[in-house]
Motif scaffolding. Structure first.
Motif, PDB file in Angstrom:
ATOM      1  N   PRO A  99       0.805  -1.233   0.000  1.00 12.49           N
ATOM      2  CA  PRO A  99       0.000   0.000   0.000  1.00 12.49           C
ATOM      3  C   PRO A  99       0.832   1.274   0.000  1.00 12.49           C
ATOM      4  CG  PRO A  99      -0.066  -1.080   2.145  1.00 12.49           C
ATOM      5  CD  PRO A  99       0.605  -2.030   1.213  1.00 12.49           C
ATOM      6  N   ASP A 100       2.074   1.191   0.449  1.00 12.02           N
ATOM      7  CA  ASP A 100       2.910   2.393   0.522  1.00 12.02           C
ATOM      8  C   ASP A 100       3.804   2.559  -0.704  1.00 12.02           C
ATOM      9  OD1 ASP A 100       1.895   3.050   3.081  1.00 12.02           O
ATOM     10  OD2 ASP A 100       3.263   1.591   3.982  1.00 12.02           O
ATOM     11  N   THR A 101       4.528   1.487  -1.068  1.00 13.22           N
ATOM     12  CA  THR A 101       5.501   1.598  -2.161  1.00 13.22           C
ATOM     13  C   THR A 101       4.902   1.275  -3.517  1.00 13.22           C
ATOM     14  OG1 THR A 101       6.211  -0.706  -1.979  1.00 13.22           O
ATOM     15  CG2 THR A 101       7.308   0.906  -0.547  1.00 13.22           C
ATOM     16  N   LYS A 102       3.682   0.698  -3.540  1.00 15.38           N
ATOM     17  CA  LYS A 102       3.011   0.238  -4.771  1.00 15.38           C
ATOM     18  C   LYS A 102       3.695  -0.982  -5.380  1.00 15.38           C
ATOM     19  CE  LYS A 102       0.688   4.114  -4.317  1.00 15.38           C
ATOM     20  NZ  LYS A 102       1.441   4.729  -3.203  1.00 15.38           N
ATOM     21  N   ALA A 103       4.693  -1.562  -4.690  1.00 14.78           N
ATOM     22  CA  ALA A 103       5.435  -2.707  -5.218  1.00 14.78           C
ATOM     23  C   ALA A 103       4.539  -3.943  -5.277  1.00 14.78           C
ATOM     24  CB  ALA A 103       6.656  -2.999  -4.352  1.00 14.78           C
ATOM     25  N   PRO A 104       4.682  -4.771  -6.318  1.00 17.71           N
ATOM     26  CA  PRO A 104       3.866  -5.987  -6.438  1.00 17.71           C
ATOM     27  C   PRO A 104       4.256  -7.027  -5.404  1.00 17.71           C
ATOM     28  CG  PRO A 104       5.517  -5.932  -8.165  1.00 17.71           C
ATOM     29  CD  PRO A 104       5.601  -4.607  -7.464  1.00 17.71           C
ATOM     30  N   LEU A 105       3.237  -7.752  -4.902  1.00 20.07           N
ATOM     31  CA  LEU A 105       3.468  -8.762  -3.868  1.00 20.07           C
ATOM     32  C   LEU A 105       3.137 -10.174  -4.326  1.00 20.07           C
ATOM     33  CD1 LEU A 105       2.019  -6.863  -0.759  1.00 20.07           C
ATOM     34  CD2 LEU A 105       4.404  -6.963  -1.537  1.00 20.07           C
ATOM     35  N   ASN A 106       2.541 -10.341  -5.506  1.00 20.58           N
ATOM     36  CA  ASN A 106       2.297 -11.685  -6.032  1.00 20.58           C
ATOM     37  C   ASN A 106       2.497 -11.680  -7.539  1.00 20.58           C
ATOM     38  OD1 ASN A 106      -0.017 -10.406  -6.907  1.00 20.58           O
ATOM     39  ND2 ASN A 106      -1.448 -11.895  -6.049  1.00 20.58           N
ATOM     40  N   ALA A 107       2.423 -12.875  -8.150  1.00 21.34           N
ATOM     41  CA  ALA A 107       2.753 -13.007  -9.565  1.00 21.34           C
ATOM     42  C   ALA A 107       1.806 -12.200 -10.439  1.00 21.34           C
ATOM     43  CB  ALA A 107       2.728 -14.478  -9.960  1.00 21.34           C
ATOM     44  N   ALA A 108       0.517 -12.145 -10.096  1.00 23.05           N
ATOM     45  CA  ALA A 108      -0.432 -11.371 -10.887  1.00 23.05           C
ATOM     46  C   ALA A 108      -0.092  -9.893 -10.860  1.00 23.05           C
ATOM     47  CB  ALA A 108      -1.849 -11.604 -10.368  1.00 23.05           C
ATOM     48  N   ALA A 109       0.327  -9.401  -9.706  1.00 21.36           N
ATOM     49  CA  ALA A 109       0.708  -7.999  -9.590  1.00 21.36           C
ATOM     50  C   ALA A 109       1.990  -7.712 -10.355  1.00 21.36           C
ATOM     51  CB  ALA A 109       0.856  -7.619  -8.121  1.00 21.36           C
ATOM     52  N   VAL A 110       2.928  -8.662 -10.357  1.00 20.99           N
ATOM     53  CA  VAL A 110       4.167  -8.487 -11.116  1.00 20.99           C
ATOM     54  C   VAL A 110       3.866  -8.325 -12.603  1.00 20.99           C
ATOM     55  CG1 VAL A 110       6.287  -9.645 -11.886  1.00 20.99           C
ATOM     56  CG2 VAL A 110       5.685  -9.633  -9.469  1.00 20.99           C
ATOM     57  N   ALA A 111       2.921  -9.122 -13.114  1.00 21.54           N
ATOM     58  CA  ALA A 111       2.563  -9.029 -14.535  1.00 21.54           C
ATOM     59  C   ALA A 111       2.010  -7.648 -14.868  1.00 21.54           C
ATOM     60  CB  ALA A 111       1.542 -10.110 -14.873  1.00 21.54           C
ATOM     61  N   LEU A 112       1.201  -7.066 -13.979  1.00 20.46           N
ATOM     62  CA  LEU A 112       0.651  -5.735 -14.210  1.00 20.46           C
ATOM     63  C   LEU A 112       1.719  -4.665 -14.073  1.00 20.46           C
ATOM     64  CD1 LEU A 112      -2.712  -6.125 -12.273  1.00 20.46           C
ATOM     65  CD2 LEU A 112      -2.354  -6.188 -14.742  1.00 20.46           C
ATOM     66  N   ALA A 113       2.610  -4.832 -13.087  1.00 16.54           N
ATOM     67  CA  ALA A 113       3.694  -3.867 -12.920  1.00 16.54           C
ATOM     68  C   ALA A 113       4.614  -3.854 -14.127  1.00 16.54           C
ATOM     69  CB  ALA A 113       4.483  -4.191 -11.655  1.00 16.54           C
ATOM     70  N   ALA A 114       4.733  -5.016 -14.803  1.00 13.63           N
ATOM     71  CA  ALA A 114       5.560  -5.071 -16.011  1.00 13.63           C
ATOM     72  C   ALA A 114       4.980  -4.189 -17.109  1.00 13.63           C
ATOM     73  CB  ALA A 114       5.674  -6.510 -16.498  1.00 13.63           C
ATOM     74  N   VAL A 115       3.653  -4.070 -17.171  1.00 12.64           N
ATOM     75  CA  VAL A 115       3.015  -3.190 -18.145  1.00 12.64           C
ATOM     76  C   VAL A 115       3.380  -1.739 -17.847  1.00 12.64           C
ATOM     77  CG1 VAL A 115       0.800  -2.408 -19.084  1.00 12.64           C
ATOM     78  CG2 VAL A 115       1.143  -4.827 -18.517  1.00 12.64           C
ATOM     79  N   SER A 116       3.363  -1.379 -16.562  1.00 11.84           N
ATOM     80  CA  SER A 116       3.755  -0.024 -16.169  1.00 11.84           C
ATOM     81  C   SER A 116       5.214   0.253 -16.521  1.00 11.84           C
ATOM     82  CB  SER A 116       3.530   0.148 -14.662  1.00 11.84           C
ATOM     83  OG  SER A 116       3.921   1.423 -14.235  1.00 11.84           O
ATOM     84  N   LYS A 117       6.067  -0.751 -16.273  1.00  8.24           N
ATOM     85  CA  LYS A 117       7.493  -0.589 -16.596  1.00  8.24           C
ATOM     86  C   LYS A 117       7.690  -0.456 -18.106  1.00  8.24           C
ATOM     87  CE  LYS A 117      11.698  -0.322 -15.025  1.00  8.24           C
ATOM     88  NZ  LYS A 117      12.085   0.770 -14.105  1.00  8.24           N
ATOM     89  N   LEU A 118       6.916  -1.224 -18.859  1.00 13.35           N
ATOM     90  CA  LEU A 118       7.001  -1.158 -20.316  1.00 13.35           C
ATOM     91  C   LEU A 118       6.617   0.240 -20.802  1.00 13.35           C
ATOM     92  CD1 LEU A 118       7.556  -2.846 -22.850  1.00 13.35           C
ATOM     93  CD2 LEU A 118       5.149  -3.528 -22.840  1.00 13.35           C
ATOM     94  N   ALA A 119       5.600   0.839 -20.157  1.00 10.17           N
ATOM     95  CA  ALA A 119       5.199   2.199 -20.524  1.00 10.17           C
ATOM     96  C   ALA A 119       6.289   3.204 -20.173  1.00 10.17           C
ATOM     97  CB  ALA A 119       3.895   2.554 -19.810  1.00 10.17           C
ATOM     98  N   GLU A 120       6.890   3.049 -18.980  1.00  9.58           N
ATOM     99  CA  GLU A 120       7.951   3.961 -18.566  1.00  9.58           C
ATOM    100  C   GLU A 120       9.115   3.925 -19.547  1.00  9.58           C
ATOM    101  OE1 GLU A 120      10.429   4.787 -14.450  1.00  9.58           O
ATOM    102  OE2 GLU A 120      10.369   2.765 -15.277  1.00  9.58           O
ATOM    103  N   ARG A 121       9.394   2.775 -20.107  1.00  9.58           N
ATOM    104  CA  ARG A 121      10.501   2.615 -21.056  1.00  9.58           C
ATOM    105  C   ARG A 121      10.122   3.030 -22.471  1.00  9.58           C
ATOM    106  NH1 ARG A 121      12.495  -3.480 -19.900  1.00  9.58           N
ATOM    107  NH2 ARG A 121      12.955  -3.260 -22.117  1.00  9.58           N
ATOM    108  N   GLY A 122       8.857   3.375 -22.702  1.00 14.96           N
ATOM    109  CA  GLY A 122       8.430   3.719 -24.048  1.00 14.96           C
ATOM    110  C   GLY A 122       8.360   2.521 -24.960  1.00 14.96           C
ATOM    111  N   GLY A 123       8.069   1.355 -24.386  1.00 13.35           N
ATOM    112  CA  GLY A 123       8.034   0.135 -25.160  1.00 13.35           C
ATOM    113  C   GLY A 123       6.842   0.049 -26.094  1.00 13.35           C
TER     114      GLY A 123
END
Length: 822
Positions: free
Chosen positions: A191-215
């Motif tokens: 809730p504080d860092t927004k970091a993913p805590l399970n595999a489903a959250a990691v998959a969604l965070a990867a989309v955010s990272k892809l956007a940050e990189r301009g992928g």
């Protein structure tokens, strides 16, 4: 009587283990879409809207028209996500495809995992999910970029959004994300860092990272954000973009989500520099490294199109049976094997089983050997001079108390009890004949003494034996005092005889771990007939007072003392019975308390009604029943037991034994035994009510030898609504004495609330694990077989394929392309 009396609790834990083996496939929750016919019933859906979590977003449910397009004329239900991104929609048509749509407006805020910021999504940013909710429950539907991808894939199919195309598309996306069920699993974030805590959250965070990189080409103006020359889900050709230009994170996120939906799960053209699989997997690894995620995440991989399946009515029925089987394994497995839940049966039974390992300690081999030694030693002293001529006495005056026909080596698997007569002070002097004092040692195991030896132990000692020491003395008033202690006795193995020779130095006897070496004192009483002041027959024998602790062995740990001592009150009363009074009935009552100092650890009571019936050389003589039986095969024993474990758990029931044979010392031991009764945990909640049986054709230890079998037939009471009835048999087919590994044959069934659910059979081979195989089937014949090392497990009914379980992905896809993840 020896070890069988403790073993019923070993059987209980083993048989419950068999039931757990029967739920190998029950490893989690979830489930897939299914082709359910339309219904007038209503259903609900709930879940989370997340690309990061979307707060205060508009959520709407729409019906699907007959042509497979979304009917936007009227929303079936609406909601707004809460502060955790959660929504719930009720009153939806059950058994029909519905589309859940999440739209951002000016009130919506979204967590961004890549930057850790809270951002305002682009107005109108939309994600969808499609599902077929079933009546009577609430379906879990997460609305994410991946559910949007699945909707886009389903829309491309002929006929649009149908139940089968939705199921196929959802299965395709799950395969694409490596088996992680991003459509069903709720993503969890810090809730504080927004970091993913399970595999489903990691998959969604990867989309955010892809956007940050301009992928995926998303670092360019919004009007030109697309992959060049690419065909979209709708079939349009995308024009080439202009030169890259920066875009803010919210716009980039919207772009990446739309690109994922347009490009799908299989990238046929990577020459344009937008490899979907590679870019998403690279972003996922970046986010994992960025937040220090340590959980298991399968890699993103190309997923071929999963086409909607046309199946026969017959196969559809088999699929229903298979799903019922898996559901049974899931629910029962969670009940039996979820070790993290205190209410799970295995957790509760293991707790009770461990407690009873101490609770029934007075009935184990070493404690029973103490009782038999007390009876036999008293008999030898009471028998007077005539017995001395019958004993095989060696040069040191020693004889085998439990077998007068031959000596036993110190390392025999049978427990040798060697004795010698002593003077009134129990000195080492060898008397020339019988006396009123007896010194005995029961040897359970002899091991090499490892250096360095304990302080005070003589350096010449090469071995250590785990022994009970006894001192028996008849007083002038005919009373019999029995002293006993449990020790580690140091000494050497005689190179000629192979017999363990104990040291005579007092400091060479040390306590066993957890105990002390103080002698404990009990008094033996007996009611006997005499001739010339020599006891000829006794019809009652009792022991009261304290006796030494029992000896416990745990593989990989070693030997330990069960407490410091035991308090005992035991009585045998024998009488002649049967036709012509040819049998001996030995009525038994007893109470044992395992003590640690002044603290009681456990209690076992043998209640009125307990008895041994046997044909003996002298009917009615209590001593005969404690040793060899004239007709062992037709002898029987029954003990009514009440036990209380240290944690308050209880056992109440009847232990029975029959078909006795002689062991190496001539004592009678059973080859058939059973326990029928009730197990309750602390607080009185019932756990098991039924029967455990064992067949030991050669009186083999239950962890050795071949051809013994264990049977369980009874009810496991769960904390939920299911009552599980198990009927299983486990047979040991092979035992490797060198490794202690075994090969078991298994057969049985279990039922829920009186209805048979699962039939199981097969082999568990610890010796050659690759040969292990367990078959699970329904009463209708739908079955699957789990083999060691298998990566794919088919489910079938005869020659008809029903589904396939991918072990690596933990994903089960049925023949109609509905799926379940474990």
């Amino acid at each position: 009587m020896t070890t069988w009396r403790k073993q019923p609790w070993t059987w209980a834990k083993t048989a419950v283990g068999v039931a757990v083996v029967a739920t190998l496939a029950a490893c989690g929750g979830g489930g897939g879409s299914s082709s359910t016919p339309p219904s007038t019933s209503t259903a609900s859906v709930s879940g989370v809207a997340s690309k990061g979590l979307m707060r205060n977003a508009v959520v709407s449910a729409y019906a699907v028209k007959a042509d497979g397009t979304v009917d936007r004329s009227k929303a079936l239900a609406t909601d707004r996500t809460d502060n955790a991104g959660l929504y719930e929609l009720r009153g939806l048509p059950a058994g029909q495809v519905v589309v859940i749509e999440v739209v951002a407006d000016d009130q919506t805020r979204m967590d961004d995992e890549a930057t850790g910021a809270v951002i305002t999504p682009v107005a109108g940013f939309t994600m969808r999910a499609a599902a077929v909710p079933e009546a009577g429950g609430t379906a879990s539907v997460q609305v994410t970029p991946f559910s949007e991808m699945a909707v886009a894939i389903a829309e491309k199919n002929a006929g649009g959004l149908k139940a089968d195309t939705v199921a196929a598309a959802n299965a395709q996306v799950v395969l694409f994300v490596g088996g992680t069920d991003v459509l069903k699993d709720k993503p969890e974030f810090d809730p504080d860092t927004k970091a993913p805590l399970n595999a489903a959250a990691v998959a969604l965070a990867a989309v955010s990272k892809l956007a940050e990189r301009g992928g995926l080409g998303c670092g360019v103006p919004l009007s030109q954000l697309s992959a060049p020359g690419r065909v979209t889900a709708a079939g349009a050709v995308i024009a080439a973009p202009a030169a890259p230009a920066p875009a803010d994170q919210a716009a980039a996120v919207k772009c990446v989500v739309e690109q994922l939906a347009a490009l799908g799960t299989k990238d046929d053209d990577t020459s344009d520099g937008t490899d979907v699989v590679a870019e998403l997997e690279s972003s996922r690894q970046d986010i994992i490294a960025q937040v220090g995620y340590t959980g298991t995440v399968p890699p993103v991989q190309t997923a071929d199109t999963v086409a909607p399946s046309t199946i026969s009515t017959t196969v559809a029925g088999y699929i229903r049976d298979a799903k019922a089987l898996i559901t049974s394994l899931r629910t029962t497995g969670a009940t039996l094997s979820n070790k993290t839940e205190p209410t799970a049966i295995t957790t509760r039974l293991k707790s009770v089983g461990d407690a009873f390992d101490s609770a029934v300690a007075p009935l184990d081999s070493s404690s029973w050997t103490q009782i038999v030694t007390a009876m036999a030693g008293t008999f030898v002293i009471d028998s007077g001079p005539w017995i001395y001529s019958e004993l095989m006495v060696d040069s040191a005056g020693r004889f085998n108390l439990l077998n007068t026909s031959a000596d036993l080596p110190g390392q025999s698997q049978n427990v040798p009890v060697t004795c010698r007569f002593a003077d009134a002070t129990f000195s080492a002097t060898v008397p020339s004949g019988p006396t009123n004092q007896l010194i005995c040692r029961a040897t359970y195991a002899v091991r090499e003494a490892t250096a360095p030896l304990p302080a005070g132990v003589g350096s010449s000692n090469t071995n250590v034996a785990f022994q009970h020491h006894f001192r028996l003395k008849r007083g002038t008033d005919d009373s019999m005092t029995i002293e006993s202690r449990l020790v580690r006795q140091f000494g050497t193995i005689n190179s000629t005889s192979g017999v363990f020779e104990p040291s005579t130095v007092a400091t060479d006897a040390l306590p066993v771990a957890g105990g002390d070496k103080a002698f404990r004192t009990a008094t033996a009483t007996r009611t006997c007939e005499r001739s010339d002041d020599v006891i000829t027959s006794c019809n009652a024998f009792g022991i009261s007072g304290e006796m030494a602790a029992g000896l416990h062995f745990e593989p990989g740990v070693g030997y330990s003392s069960r407490g410091t001592h035991q308090q005992i009150a035991l009585n045998f009363a024998s009488s002649a019975t049967g036709t012509g009074n040819t049998l001996t009935k030995l009525a038994t009552t007893a109470e044992f308390k395992v003590m640690s100092g002044t603290t009681r650890l456990s209690t076992v009571a043998i209640k009125n009604g307990s008895e041994i019936i046997a044909k003996t050389a002298t009917p009615g003589n209590v001593y005969n029943v404690s040793s060899a039986l004239a007709d062992m095969e037709n002898s029987s024993a029954k003990f009514i037991v009440e036990a209380v474990a240290p944690n308050g758990a209880t056992l109440t029931g009847t232990l029975s034994a029959s078909s006795f044979i002689p062991d190496g010392t001539g004592r009678a031991v059973p080859t058939l035994a059973s326990f029928q009764g009730v197990i309750k945990e602390a607080g009185g909640a019932a756990l098991f009510d039924g029967t455990l049986t064992a067949t030991m054709p050669e009186y083999l230890q239950l962890n050795q030898g071949n051809n013994w079998s264990l049977g369980l037939n009874g009810t496991l009471i769960t904390s939920g609504t299911n009552t599980l009835t198990l009927n299983a048999t486990l047979t040991q087919e092979q035992y490797d004495a060198g490794t202690g590994k075994r090969k078991f044959g298994l057969a049985g069934t279990y039922s829920e609330n009186g209805t048979q659910k699962v039939i199981l059979s097969g082999t568990v081979n610890e010796i050659t694990p690759s040969e292990s195989a367990l078959r699970f089937s329904t009463p209708s014949g739908v079955a699957f077989t789990v083999t060691s090392g298998a990566t794919s497990i088919p489910i079938a009914k005869g020659r008809d394929s029903v589904g396939v379980y991918d072990v690596d992905k933990s994903l089960l896809v049925y023949a109609d392309n509905s799926y379940e993840r474990f």
